[in-house]
Enzyme design. Structure first.
Site, PDB file in Angstrom:
ATOM      1  N   LYS A   1      -2.347  -1.911  -3.331  1.00 57.58           N
ATOM      2  CA  LYS A   1      -3.410  -1.096  -2.736  1.00 57.58           C
ATOM      3  C   LYS A   1      -3.032   0.374  -2.846  1.00 57.58           C
ATOM      4  O   LYS A   1      -2.401   0.931  -1.946  1.00 57.58           O
ATOM      5  CB  LYS A   1      -3.601  -1.502  -1.267  1.00 57.58           C
ATOM      6  CG  LYS A   1      -4.584  -0.625  -0.503  1.00 57.58           C
ATOM      7  CD  LYS A   1      -5.008  -1.266   0.801  1.00 57.58           C
ATOM      8  CE  LYS A   1      -5.896  -0.324   1.607  1.00 57.58           C
ATOM      9  NZ  LYS A   1      -6.565  -0.990   2.717  1.00 57.58           N
TER      10      LYS A   1
ATOM     11  N   GLU B   1       0.813  -1.219   0.000  1.00 61.51           N
ATOM     12  CA  GLU B   1       0.000   0.000   0.000  1.00 61.51           C
ATOM     13  C   GLU B   1       0.849   1.273   0.000  1.00 61.51           C
ATOM     14  O   GLU B   1       1.303   1.725   1.052  1.00 61.51           O
ATOM     15  CB  GLU B   1      -0.932   0.010   1.225  1.00 61.51           C
ATOM     16  CG  GLU B   1      -1.791   1.272   1.293  1.00 61.51           C
ATOM     17  CD  GLU B   1      -2.795   1.294   2.455  1.00 61.51           C
ATOM     18  OE1 GLU B   1      -2.753   0.400   3.316  1.00 61.51           O
ATOM     19  OE2 GLU B   1      -3.610   2.224   2.488  1.00 61.51           O
TER      20      GLU B   1
HETATM   21  P1  13P Z   1      -9.121   4.099   4.085  1.00 60.55           P
HETATM   22  O1  13P Z   1      -9.972   3.422   3.056  1.00 60.55           O
HETATM   23  O2  13P Z   1      -9.901   4.673   5.229  1.00 60.55           O
HETATM   24  O3  13P Z   1      -8.140   5.065   3.473  1.00 60.55           O
HETATM   25  O4  13P Z   1      -8.255   2.969   4.783  1.00 60.55           O
HETATM   26  C1  13P Z   1      -7.677   1.996   4.035  1.00 60.55           C
HETATM   27  C2  13P Z   1      -6.479   1.513   4.728  1.00 60.55           C
HETATM   28  O5  13P Z   1      -6.330   0.326   4.933  1.00 60.55           O
HETATM   29  C3  13P Z   1      -5.463   2.489   5.161  1.00 60.55           C
HETATM   30  O6  13P Z   1      -4.264   1.828   5.457  1.00 60.55           O
END
Ligand code: 13P
Length: 325
Positions: free
Chosen positions: A217, A175
């Site tokens: 992500k 991510e």
């Molecule tokens: P949000 O969708 O609230 O941005 O959170 C996703 C997430 O896993 C952040 O690390």
């Protein structure tokens, strides 16, 4: 046992997506306090129980990312959270980073920590029932930001995390989040997101991470929260898809977006619009936190009498996102 590639595909197939319920104790405490719920261990546990016991959640949710504390807690019927999820046909994930900390000498930027001891923690998480993991790096847009060193430091950590997870049998969710904070334009977000993703995939290649056994992500490409010119949904969706086509190899099975502070409805509309941007080599799905569970928390407010209404609020978002796919 499923291979990493099979687990990765299971996370993004059948129109399902991933629910992020892995807020750190600090973040979860502030979210509970914001709706008048005392931030105790027990209240965090109850709130997570509300989420995972939402009826028919598994129709739209393939996996739930848990925090370390939840992975060790039990539902009121005595089952552990991973065991309860397994019964539902939902995969259990675990957030393994230990948070974004100030980058040395760069007061406005952060580097995500958590590599020390990760090999041993992965082993333990697998024994507790986790099948996938998450690590989040953050990048701010500003004048001169993000700096080259913050990008390099963060993608290096992401790639080492991904390698350690794959070695230990967890599918890494990788991510890299370019934050929405600020007044930057859509074009600036695209430029930074493209640079971060290019650098990330170079580093993943260097660390020999198997792309077919991971999930990306990313943020959607949107204008900053304070930008006076907000793009139409279709424009942000097309720009996001163009940016991903430029940077993400086709062997990545799925891209599961974070919501990043967009309203739940807008995040869903963006996801829906992206499905109309032509043939894509990867599945495009959601891995939302706030955009999935925000309305449920607002509805619950710690009151047992609101339990079912709160679960309905989560269901509405989950079903809407699956439909958007
Ligand atoms: P949000 O969708 O609230 O941005 O959170 C996703 C997430 O896993 C952040 O690390």
């Amino acid at each position: 046992m499923a291979t990493l590639a099979e687990t990765a595909r299971a996370l993004v197939s059948n129109r399902r997506g991933i629910l992020a319920a892995d807020e750190s104790i600090g973040t979860m405490s502030s979210r509970l306090e914001s709706v008048g719920v005392p931030p105790t261990d027990e209240n965090r546990r109850v709130y997570r129980e509300l989420i995972v016991t939402t009826p028919e959640l598994s129709d739209s949710v393939s996996g739930i990312i848990l925090a370390d504390d939840t992975l060790r807690q039990r539902l009121s019927d005595g089952r552990s959270f991973p065991a309860a999820l397994a019964n539902l046909g939902i995969l259990a994930g675990i957030k393994v980073d230990t948070g974004a900390k100030p980058l040395a000498g760069a007061p406005d930027e952060k580097v995500t920590e958590g590599l020390d001891g990760l090999r041993e923690r992965v082993k333990e998480y697998v024994s507790l029932g986790a099948t996938f993991a998450k690590w989040r790096a953050v990048f701010s847009i500003g004048s001169e930001l993000p700096s080259e060193r913050s990008v390099r430091a963060n993608v290096h950590a992401l790639a080492r995390y991904a390698g350690l997870c794959q070695e230990g049998g967890l599918v890494p969710i990788v991510e890299p989040e370019v934050l929405m904070d600020g007044a930057h334009s859509l074009a600036e977000c695209q430029q930074v997101t493209r640079a971060v993703l290019r650098s990330l995939f170079d580093e993943l290649a260097l660390m020999q991470v198997d792309l077919d056994g991971m999930i990306l992500k990313p943020n959607m490409v949107v204008a900053g929260k304070d930008c006076p010119e907000q793009p139409a949904v279709e424009e942000a969706a097309q720009t996001t898809v163009d940016t991903l086509r430029d940077t993400v190899p086709p062997s990545v099975p799925g891209i599961a977006f974070l919501s990043g502070g967009q309203s739940p409805e807008l995040a869903t509309r963006h996801l829906g619009a992206m499905q109309n941007c032509g043939e894509l080599p990867w599945e495009l799905t959601y891995s939302f936190g706030r955009a999935l569970v925000g309305p449920a928390l607002e509805t619950w407010r710690g009151d047992d009498g609101n339990w079912e209404a709160a679960q309905r609020a989560l269901s509405v978002r989950a079903v809407a996102n699956a439909a958007a796919r």
